[in-house]
Design a protein around this motif. Sequence first.
Motif, mmCIF file in Angstrom:
data_model
loop_
_atom_site.group_PDB
_atom_site.id
_atom_site.type_symbol
_atom_site.label_atom_id
_atom_site.label_comp_id
_atom_site.label_asym_id
_atom_site.label_seq_id
_atom_site.Cartn_x
_atom_site.Cartn_y
_atom_site.Cartn_z
ATOM 1 N N MET A 78 0.822 -1.209 0.000
ATOM 2 C CA MET A 78 0.000 0.000 0.000
ATOM 3 C C MET A 78 0.853 1.255 0.000
ATOM 4 O O MET A 78 1.976 1.258 0.502
ATOM 5 C CB MET A 78 -0.923 0.039 1.228
ATOM 6 C CG MET A 78 -1.941 -1.069 1.294
ATOM 7 S SD MET A 78 -3.107 -0.866 2.669
ATOM 8 C CE MET A 78 -4.056 0.563 2.107
ATOM 9 N N ARG A 79 0.260 2.310 -0.557
ATOM 10 C CA ARG A 79 0.799 3.646 -0.330
ATOM 11 C C ARG A 79 0.039 4.239 0.841
ATOM 12 O O ARG A 79 -1.194 4.212 0.876
ATOM 13 C CB ARG A 79 0.610 4.551 -1.555
ATOM 14 C CG ARG A 79 1.046 6.009 -1.281
ATOM 15 C CD ARG A 79 0.762 6.927 -2.440
ATOM 16 N NE ARG A 79 -0.657 7.062 -2.746
ATOM 17 C CZ ARG A 79 -1.521 7.825 -2.078
ATOM 18 N NH1 ARG A 79 -1.116 8.506 -1.003
ATOM 19 N NH2 ARG A 79 -2.785 7.883 -2.447
ATOM 20 N N GLY A 80 0.773 4.779 1.775
ATOM 21 C CA GLY A 80 0.181 5.521 2.873
ATOM 22 C C GLY A 80 0.778 6.904 2.878
ATOM 23 O O GLY A 80 1.985 7.057 3.094
ATOM 24 N N GLY A 81 -0.043 7.935 2.602
ATOM 25 C CA GLY A 81 0.506 9.285 2.525
ATOM 26 C C GLY A 81 1.559 9.379 1.444
ATOM 27 O O GLY A 81 1.336 9.002 0.293
ATOM 28 N N THR A 82 2.754 9.853 1.823
ATOM 29 C CA THR A 82 3.850 9.976 0.858
ATOM 30 C C THR A 82 4.868 8.854 0.999
ATOM 31 O O THR A 82 5.996 8.966 0.531
ATOM 32 C CB THR A 82 4.553 11.335 1.030
ATOM 33 O OG1 THR A 82 4.986 11.478 2.386
ATOM 34 C CG2 THR A 82 3.626 12.483 0.681
ATOM 35 N N SER A 83 4.475 7.762 1.641
ATOM 36 C CA SER A 83 5.344 6.591 1.782
ATOM 37 C C SER A 83 4.621 5.367 1.224
ATOM 38 O O SER A 83 3.427 5.423 0.922
ATOM 39 C CB SER A 83 5.706 6.358 3.256
ATOM 40 O OG SER A 83 6.404 7.460 3.798
ATOM 41 N N ARG A 84 5.330 4.267 1.118
ATOM 42 C CA ARG A 84 4.681 3.026 0.709
ATOM 43 C C ARG A 84 5.494 1.841 1.195
ATOM 44 O O ARG A 84 6.690 1.946 1.494
ATOM 45 C CB ARG A 84 4.492 2.954 -0.802
ATOM 46 C CG ARG A 84 5.776 2.940 -1.626
ATOM 47 C CD ARG A 84 5.450 2.627 -3.078
ATOM 48 N NE ARG A 84 6.595 2.795 -3.963
ATOM 49 C CZ ARG A 84 7.549 1.898 -4.127
ATOM 50 N NH1 ARG A 84 7.534 0.782 -3.424
ATOM 51 N NH2 ARG A 84 8.553 2.123 -4.970
ATOM 52 N N GLY A 85 4.820 0.681 1.264
ATOM 53 C CA GLY A 85 5.501 -0.531 1.701
ATOM 54 C C GLY A 85 4.508 -1.641 1.980
ATOM 55 O O GLY A 85 3.291 -1.478 1.821
ATOM 56 N N PRO A 86 4.996 -2.798 2.417
ATOM 57 C CA PRO A 86 4.123 -3.933 2.692
ATOM 58 C C PRO A 86 3.439 -3.826 4.057
ATOM 59 O O PRO A 86 4.050 -3.419 5.045
ATOM 60 C CB PRO A 86 5.080 -5.126 2.647
ATOM 61 C CG PRO A 86 6.400 -4.562 3.028
ATOM 62 C CD PRO A 86 6.420 -3.151 2.514
ATOM 63 N N TYR A 87 2.164 -4.198 4.086
ATOM 64 C CA TYR A 87 1.359 -4.261 5.310
ATOM 65 C C TYR A 87 1.100 -5.732 5.608
ATOM 66 O O TYR A 87 0.629 -6.477 4.735
ATOM 67 C CB TYR A 87 0.031 -3.533 5.131
ATOM 68 C CG TYR A 87 0.121 -2.020 5.106
ATOM 69 C CD1 TYR A 87 -0.615 -1.242 6.010
ATOM 70 C CD2 TYR A 87 0.912 -1.348 4.171
ATOM 71 C CE1 TYR A 87 -0.558 0.142 5.993
ATOM 72 C CE2 TYR A 87 0.969 0.036 4.144
ATOM 73 C CZ TYR A 87 0.239 0.776 5.053
ATOM 74 O OH TYR A 87 0.297 2.155 5.028
ATOM 75 N N PHE A 88 1.396 -6.147 6.840
ATOM 76 C CA PHE A 88 1.251 -7.546 7.241
ATOM 77 C C PHE A 88 0.278 -7.673 8.401
ATOM 78 O O PHE A 88 0.120 -6.745 9.202
ATOM 79 C CB PHE A 88 2.595 -8.115 7.713
ATOM 80 C CG PHE A 88 3.675 -8.142 6.672
ATOM 81 C CD1 PHE A 88 3.776 -9.195 5.776
ATOM 82 C CD2 PHE A 88 4.613 -7.113 6.599
ATOM 83 C CE1 PHE A 88 4.778 -9.228 4.824
ATOM 84 C CE2 PHE A 88 5.621 -7.138 5.650
ATOM 85 C CZ PHE A 88 5.697 -8.201 4.758
ATOM 86 N N HIS A 89 -0.339 -8.840 8.529
ATOM 87 C CA HIS A 89 -0.954 -9.224 9.792
ATOM 88 C C HIS A 89 0.188 -9.615 10.728
ATOM 89 O O HIS A 89 1.085 -10.387 10.339
ATOM 90 C CB HIS A 89 -1.902 -10.415 9.597
ATOM 91 C CG HIS A 89 -3.198 -10.048 8.942
ATOM 92 N ND1 HIS A 89 -4.288 -9.613 9.660
ATOM 93 C CD2 HIS A 89 -3.563 -10.042 7.627
ATOM 94 C CE1 HIS A 89 -5.284 -9.364 8.825
ATOM 95 N NE2 HIS A 89 -4.870 -9.601 7.585
#
Length: 366
Positions: A12-23
């Motif tokens: 995902m992109r969150g704001g002006t950053s991005r990366g992997p989101y995990f459980h």
Amino acid sequence: MTLQTAIPCTFMRGGTSRGPYFHRGDLPESREDAGRVLLAVMGSPDARQINGLGGATTLTSKTVMVSKAAPGEKQQVDYLFAQVSVDKDFVDWGPTCGNMLAGIGPFAIEEGLVPAEDGETKVLIRAVNTGALIEAVVQTPGGRVTYDGDAAIAGVPGTAAPIVLNFADAVGGATGRLMPTGNPMDHIEGVDVTCLDVAMPVVIARARDLGKTARESAKELDADRDFMARIERIRRAAGLAMGMGDVAGKVMPKFAMVAEPAGGAGVAARYFTPLATHEAMAVTGGICIASACKLPGTVAAGIAVVNAEAREMVTLEHPTGVMEAVITTGTAEDGSATILGGGTLRTARRIMKGEVYIPAAVWPGK
């Protein structure tokens, strides 16, 4: 024989950053083991991160872990952030990230951790790294997350659905105090600075005292090696004064410099991550800088153009545009001014959902 381990993730992109989101439950329990997994996921240490998901900058080497809150807890989900070094074998669990935070609400709803409501859904999030509670307001027309909208944030092309982030207990998350040194202004390494802990501990200086204007591009500042070395010396000395110990190699506290605004309101600011200039503005850091603009006696108070109302928008001019923060001020028991809360608007987008593969030698999986 299985040579790789598959781990579910959402990119995902969150704001002006991005990366992997995990459980959180899909990764090893211990942070040491989880850190090794995240290094492999991102392709670190390597300046290009060619063997992983990392984008070879600090803004694109961020990872997020989310879990449903335990029964009886006030928050609905817990958010654990890890900053993965690009070119070093190091994962920093100390800070949080307000930009990646923007994706937590949508992720939690999409993954069934929080039920969606029709219209908009409020998700109460605990930032595990700092203990802060944040309310994210996510657009969910018809009970489904929407990413389309007309909200624009500097540093991200196009528009998207707005996500409002409200930090209700932002003060002292890392140090336990609004002003960790006990002073609105300190003289450190020959420079007047304000050491403030609101959403993120930040050491703030006037740009002119550093021979700068706070109008420079990120590339220009990064190229000035003497300047970058100087602010790192100030940051380390301030870290000791703030009771944070030896902060060499750590990303907290952050450093920022401010100047009079070009647009007639707010403040011009440059924010450091800390060994490179942020190409835009961090959410948590921006809230801290905006808070300094509202507190008497700080280095920002005499520079920023804001009025004295209890709740007011502060505009932060950064390398790629502006960010607006709403800062709520109040009076502490001793009669001094304090910060009651801060908020801002961000956007997010789900880019990919699937599995990321790492060598089984790093972790064989559960």
